[in-house]
Motif scaffolding. Structure first.
Motif, short mmCIF file in Angstrom:
data_model
loop_
_atom_site.label_atom_id
_atom_site.label_comp_id
_atom_site.label_asym_id
_atom_site.label_seq_id
_atom_site.Cartn_x
_atom_site.Cartn_y
_atom_site.Cartn_z
N VAL A 87 -94.58 -22.42 48.03
CA VAL A 87 -95.88 -22.16 48.64
C VAL A 87 -95.59 -21.88 50.10
O VAL A 87 -95.09 -22.75 50.81
CB VAL A 87 -96.85 -23.35 48.47
N MET A 88 -95.87 -20.65 50.54
CA MET A 88 -95.48 -20.22 51.88
C MET A 88 -96.66 -19.72 52.69
O MET A 88 -97.69 -19.35 52.15
CB MET A 88 -94.41 -19.13 51.79
N GLY A 89 -96.46 -19.71 54.00
CA GLY A 89 -97.45 -19.19 54.94
C GLY A 89 -97.20 -19.83 56.29
O GLY A 89 -96.40 -20.76 56.43
N VAL A 90 -97.90 -19.35 57.30
CA VAL A 90 -97.73 -19.92 58.63
C VAL A 90 -98.39 -21.28 58.70
O VAL A 90 -99.16 -21.67 57.81
CB VAL A 90 -98.28 -18.97 59.73
N PRO A 102 -84.47 -33.76 63.40
CA PRO A 102 -85.19 -34.36 64.53
C PRO A 102 -85.24 -33.41 65.74
O PRO A 102 -86.26 -33.35 66.44
CB PRO A 102 -84.39 -35.63 64.84
N ALA A 103 -84.17 -32.66 65.97
CA ALA A 103 -84.15 -31.73 67.12
C ALA A 103 -85.21 -30.64 66.94
O ALA A 103 -85.90 -30.27 67.91
CB ALA A 103 -82.76 -31.11 67.27
N SER A 104 -85.37 -30.13 65.71
CA SER A 104 -86.37 -29.10 65.47
C SER A 104 -87.78 -29.65 65.62
O SER A 104 -88.66 -28.99 66.19
CB SER A 104 -86.20 -28.50 64.07
N ILE A 105 -88.00 -30.86 65.15
CA ILE A 105 -89.32 -31.49 65.30
C ILE A 105 -89.63 -31.69 66.77
O ILE A 105 -90.75 -31.41 67.22
CB ILE A 105 -89.39 -32.82 64.51
N ASP A 106 -88.65 -32.13 67.56
CA ASP A 106 -88.85 -32.29 69.00
C ASP A 106 -89.22 -30.97 69.66
O ASP A 106 -90.12 -30.91 70.50
CB ASP A 106 -87.60 -32.87 69.67
N LYS A 107 -88.51 -29.90 69.28
CA LYS A 107 -88.81 -28.59 69.86
C LYS A 107 -90.26 -28.20 69.56
O LYS A 107 -90.99 -27.81 70.47
CB LYS A 107 -87.87 -27.51 69.28
N MET A 108 -90.66 -28.31 68.30
CA MET A 108 -92.01 -27.90 67.93
C MET A 108 -93.06 -28.78 68.61
O MET A 108 -94.10 -28.27 69.04
CB MET A 108 -92.18 -27.92 66.42
N ALA A 109 -92.79 -30.08 68.70
CA ALA A 109 -93.73 -31.00 69.34
C ALA A 109 -93.91 -30.67 70.81
O ALA A 109 -94.96 -30.96 71.40
CB ALA A 109 -93.25 -32.44 69.17
N LEU A 161 -89.20 -22.46 66.86
CA LEU A 161 -87.87 -22.49 66.27
C LEU A 161 -87.33 -21.07 66.17
O LEU A 161 -88.08 -20.11 66.03
CB LEU A 161 -87.92 -23.10 64.87
N ASP A 162 -86.01 -20.96 66.24
CA ASP A 162 -85.37 -19.66 66.04
C ASP A 162 -84.57 -19.70 64.74
O ASP A 162 -84.55 -20.72 64.04
CB ASP A 162 -84.50 -19.28 67.24
N MET A 170 -97.46 -21.49 69.63
CA MET A 170 -96.65 -21.72 68.42
C MET A 170 -97.19 -20.88 67.27
O MET A 170 -96.41 -20.29 66.52
CB MET A 170 -96.65 -23.20 68.05
N LEU A 171 -98.50 -20.83 67.12
CA LEU A 171 -99.10 -20.02 66.06
C LEU A 171 -98.76 -18.55 66.29
O LEU A 171 -98.36 -17.84 65.36
CB LEU A 171 -100.62 -20.21 66.01
N ASP A 172 -98.91 -18.08 67.52
CA ASP A 172 -98.60 -16.68 67.82
C ASP A 172 -97.14 -16.36 67.53
O ASP A 172 -96.83 -15.28 67.03
CB ASP A 172 -98.94 -16.36 69.28
N SER A 173 -96.26 -17.31 67.79
CA SER A 173 -94.84 -17.11 67.50
C SER A 173 -94.62 -16.95 66.00
O SER A 173 -93.88 -16.07 65.56
CB SER A 173 -94.03 -18.29 68.04
N GLN A 174 -95.26 -17.80 65.21
CA GLN A 174 -95.11 -17.69 63.76
C GLN A 174 -95.70 -16.38 63.23
O GLN A 174 -95.11 -15.73 62.38
CB GLN A 174 -95.75 -18.89 63.04
#
Length: 170
Positions: A10-13, A42-49, A54-55, A131-135
């Motif tokens: 199940v995919m989507g932004v 944990p590093a990815s969660i920190d970035k998003m928070a 994410l890249d 973040m939404l615009d990036s996705q």
């Protein structure tokens, strides 16, 4: 006669309802559900928070982990539903590496629908319009040859009904 098994993505932004629809779909099928968000580093969660998108490098290990789940369920001839953004075709190709017969449900929505939904979230690491615009910028929407596409303006139950109606026995 053996029951059909499915490995479903199940995919989507973010904000499209992947986790909610995924849980509902898994419940209707009586199968396991895995939320891809639970498997970010944990590093990815920190970035998003902190509002940092994410890249591809951040997503590599995460996608490999989820592909491993699909492969494990395929080996065991068991069904599973996994919610994962899978924004780019190459990400979905990685996931299909775990199961070439992956069934995909794409939850499609416009920016305003998604922004409103994200604004209602209280306890999630994904924050902010940037973040939404990036996705949305990264999103390579699947075509009908790759996924069942359902607009998020429908109820979760309608989305699941539509998707279940499209499933073919493997």
């Amino acid at each position: 006669m053996k029951a059909a098994t499915y490995r479903i993505l199940v995919m989507g932004v973010s904000g499209s309802g992947k986790s909610h629809v995924g849980r509902l779909l898994a419940g209707r099928l009586g199968v396991d559900f895995i939320d891809g968000d639970d498997h970010h580093s944990p590093a990815s969660i920190d970035k998003m928070a902190n509002g940092i998108p994410l890249d591809d490098a951040d997503r590599g290990e995460w996608l490999a982990t989820l592909a491993g789940f699909f492969a494990d369920y395929r080996r065991r001839e068991a069904s599973v539903v996994i919610a994962c953004s899978a924004l780019k075709r190459r990400y979905r190709d990685i996931l299909r590496g775990g199961d070439g017969d992956l069934a995909i449900l794409f939850l499609e929505g416009d920016r305003e629908q998604l922004r409103q939904r994200l604004g209602r979230r209280e306890e999630h690491f994904f924050r902010g319009d940037a973040m939404l615009d990036s996705q949305l910028a990264d999103l390579e929407p699947p075509g009908e040859d790759e996924a069942v596409i359902v607009n998020i303006g429908r109820t979760p139950e309608q989305i699941v009904d539509t998707f279940l109606g499209s499933l073919k026995a493997p």
